[in-house]
Design a protein around this motif. Structure first.
Motif, PDB file in Angstrom:
ATOM      1  N   ASN A  55       0.820  -1.221   0.000  1.00 46.80           N
ATOM      2  CA  ASN A  55       0.000   0.000   0.000  1.00 46.80           C
ATOM      3  C   ASN A  55       0.852   1.269   0.000  1.00 46.80           C
ATOM      4  O   ASN A  55       0.336   2.360  -0.226  1.00 46.80           O
ATOM      5  CB  ASN A  55      -0.962   0.007   1.197  1.00 46.80           C
ATOM      6  CG  ASN A  55      -0.232  -0.100   2.535  1.00 46.80           C
ATOM      7  OD1 ASN A  55       0.981   0.116   2.633  1.00 46.80           O
ATOM      8  ND2 ASN A  55      -0.977  -0.454   3.572  1.00 46.80           N
ATOM      9  N   ARG A  57       2.126   2.935   2.374  1.00 45.27           N
ATOM     10  CA  ARG A  57       1.789   3.906   3.423  1.00 45.27           C
ATOM     11  C   ARG A  57       3.022   4.284   4.241  1.00 45.27           C
ATOM     12  O   ARG A  57       3.288   5.459   4.463  1.00 45.27           O
ATOM     13  CB  ARG A  57       0.694   3.329   4.332  1.00 45.27           C
ATOM     14  CG  ARG A  57       0.193   4.306   5.393  1.00 45.27           C
ATOM     15  CD  ARG A  57      -0.953   3.691   6.162  1.00 45.27           C
ATOM     16  NE  ARG A  57      -0.544   2.492   6.869  1.00 45.27           N
ATOM     17  CZ  ARG A  57      -0.007   2.502   8.092  1.00 45.27           C
ATOM     18  NH1 ARG A  57       0.196   3.658   8.723  1.00 45.27           N
ATOM     19  NH2 ARG A  57       0.332   1.373   8.686  1.00 45.27           N
ATOM     20  N   LEU A  58       3.769   3.275   4.695  1.00 45.82           N
ATOM     21  CA  LEU A  58       4.958   3.561   5.500  1.00 45.82           C
ATOM     22  C   LEU A  58       6.173   3.881   4.639  1.00 45.82           C
ATOM     23  O   LEU A  58       7.040   4.663   5.054  1.00 45.82           O
ATOM     24  CB  LEU A  58       5.260   2.370   6.413  1.00 45.82           C
ATOM     25  CG  LEU A  58       4.215   2.069   7.490  1.00 45.82           C
ATOM     26  CD1 LEU A  58       4.615   0.851   8.304  1.00 45.82           C
ATOM     27  CD2 LEU A  58       4.013   3.279   8.398  1.00 45.82           C
ATOM     28  N   PRO A  60       6.450   5.336   1.099  1.00 45.56           N
ATOM     29  CA  PRO A  60       5.759   5.845  -0.092  1.00 45.56           C
ATOM     30  C   PRO A  60       6.566   5.606  -1.363  1.00 45.56           C
ATOM     31  O   PRO A  60       7.807   5.529  -1.324  1.00 45.56           O
ATOM     32  CB  PRO A  60       5.619   7.345   0.193  1.00 45.56           C
ATOM     33  CG  PRO A  60       5.798   7.488   1.658  1.00 45.56           C
ATOM     34  CD  PRO A  60       6.739   6.394   2.059  1.00 45.56           C
ATOM     35  N   LYS A  64       5.330   9.770  -5.053  1.00 45.72           N
ATOM     36  CA  LYS A  64       4.778  10.560  -3.949  1.00 45.72           C
ATOM     37  C   LYS A  64       5.868  11.384  -3.276  1.00 45.72           C
ATOM     38  O   LYS A  64       5.624  12.530  -2.858  1.00 45.72           O
ATOM     39  CB  LYS A  64       4.107   9.635  -2.941  1.00 45.72           C
ATOM     40  CG  LYS A  64       3.315  10.384  -1.870  1.00 45.72           C
ATOM     41  CD  LYS A  64       2.493   9.440  -1.019  1.00 45.72           C
ATOM     42  CE  LYS A  64       1.666  10.238   0.000  1.00 45.72           C
ATOM     43  NZ  LYS A  64       0.854   9.328   0.858  1.00 45.72           N
ATOM     44  N   LYS A 240       4.134  11.932   8.563  1.00 42.25           N
ATOM     45  CA  LYS A 240       4.286  12.129   7.117  1.00 42.25           C
ATOM     46  C   LYS A 240       5.542  11.406   6.627  1.00 42.25           C
ATOM     47  O   LYS A 240       6.618  12.001   6.523  1.00 42.25           O
ATOM     48  CB  LYS A 240       4.408  13.622   6.791  1.00 42.25           C
ATOM     49  CG  LYS A 240       3.172  14.442   7.133  1.00 42.25           C
ATOM     50  CD  LYS A 240       3.403  15.911   6.776  1.00 42.25           C
ATOM     51  CE  LYS A 240       2.174  16.751   7.042  1.00 42.25           C
ATOM     52  NZ  LYS A 240       2.420  18.179   6.703  1.00 42.25           N
TER      53      LYS A 240
END
Length: 283
Positions: A55, A57-58, A60, A64, A240
C-alpha cells in the motif's frame, strides 16, 4: 611543399588532441552508471506499489516523494530549509577543517606536540556525538552557535587523524632527499611534505564532510525551527513518511554534490599521481 607537410602535421596533432567519441561516451557513462542502482530500486518500488503488492503507506513510492519535494519547493519551505542546513554545514565544516588541519599538522610534524596532544584528542574522539549535545546547549544555548560547534567537532577528528597520519607515513627516503639538498623547514614542508600528504588530506576532507552531514542532523534536533533535520522531526511528529523520505533524499543529493565538489576542486593538484585508481580499467 614544406608548408603543406607542416599543415598536415598540425591537423594530425589537433585531431589527436581532441577526445575520441568513445572517450566522451565513457566520461559520461561512468557517472551515469552510479545512478543505475538507486534509480533501479526506485523504479522497482514504484512498480510494486502500482501493482498493489504494497500500500506504500509507510514507505511511499518515489512518485509521492517527488510530489512532496515539488510541493515544498513551491511553498518556498524547501529553499529555506536547504539554505539553513547548508549554512550550518559549511560554517561547521570550515571551522573543523581549520582546527583539524592545524593540530594534525603540528602533531604529525613535531613529536613532543604529538605526545602531548594526541592522547587527549583520541580520548575525546571516543565520546559519542550525542553526548556533546547537552553540554553545548548548556554552554552555547540552543541557537546557531551550539549547532555549528557540534558539526565542527564531527569534522575535526577525521581531518586531524588524516593529516597527522599522512605526515607520519611520509617516506623517510623522500625526507632524506630534502635534507640532502639542505631544504629549510618551510621549503621541506612546501616541496616534500605537502605533495606527499595531499592525497590522504583530500580523503580526510571527504570523510569529515560526510560526518558533518551526519552531525548536522543531530544539531538540528537541538530545537531548530528550520533545516532539513527539522523537516525530519516535523514529518515524524505529523506522521508524514513522504516528507521524511523527501528530506533523506535531499540530504543524499546535497551530500554527494558537496563531496563531488571537493573532488573537482582538488583534482588539478593530484594530476601527478600515477595511482591504480586512475587507470581506465580500474576506474
Amino acid at each position: 611543399m614544406a608548408m603543406t607537410v607542416e599543415l598536415s602535421t598540425l591537423e594530425q596533432a589537433e585531431n589527436a588532441a581532441r577526445p575520441a567519441p568513445s572517450g566522451r561516451l565513457r566520461r559520461w557513462a561512468r557517472p551515469a552508471l552510479g545512478l543505475l542502482l538507486p534509480v533501479g530500486l526506485a523504479l522497482v518500488w514504484e512498480l510494486v506499489v502500482w501493482l498493489g503488492l504494497s500500500n506504500g503507506r509507510l514507505v511511499p513510492p518515489p512518485s509521492k516523494i517527488f510530489a512532496t519535494i515539488v510541493e515544498l519547493a513551491r511553498s518556498g519551505e524547501l529553499a529555506r530549509h536547504i539554505v539553513a542546513t547548508l549554512t550550518r554545514v559549511f560554517v561547521g565544516f570550515g571551522l573543523g577543517v581549520v582546527a583539524g588541519t592545524l593540530l594534525g599538522a603540528v602533531s604529525g610534524y613535531w613529536g613532543p606536540a604529538r605526545r602531548l596532544l594526541d592522547p587527549t584528542v583520541q580520548a575525546l574522539r571516543a565520546i559519542p556525538s550525542i553526548a556533546w549535545v547537552p553540554l553545548f546547549i548548556l554552554w552555547l544555548g540552543i541557537f546557531e552557535t551550539s549547532k555549528v560547534a557540534l558539526i565542527a567537532v564531527g569534522v575535526f577528528f577525521p581531518v586531524y587523524l588524516g593529516v597527522m597520519g599522512a605526515i607520519l607515513s611520509v617516506d623517510r627516503n623522500i625526507v632524506e632527499v630534502g635534507r640532502t639538498f639542505r631544504l629549510s623547514g618551510p621549503a621541506m614542508i612546501r616541496r616534500i611534505l605537502l605533495p606527499a600528504v595531499l592525497p590522504a588530506y583530500v580523503v580526510a576532507l571527504r570523510v569529515g564532510l560526510g560526518l558533518g552531514w551526519m552531525f548536522v542532523v543531530a544539531a538540528e534536533f537541538m530545537g531548530a525551527s528550520e533545516g532539513l533535520g527539522y523537516l525530519l522531526i516535523d514529518g515524524q511528529q505529523l506522521g508524514k513518511p513522504a516528507q521524511i523520505l523527501a528530506a533523506i533524499v535531499i540530504f543524499a543529493i546535497l551530500g554527494k554534490t558537496t563531496d563531488w565538489l571537493i573532488e573537482i576542486a582538488f583534482a588539478p593538484l593530484l594530476r601527478w599521481q600515477d595511482a591504480f585508481g586512475r587507470q581506465g580499467g580500474a576506474a
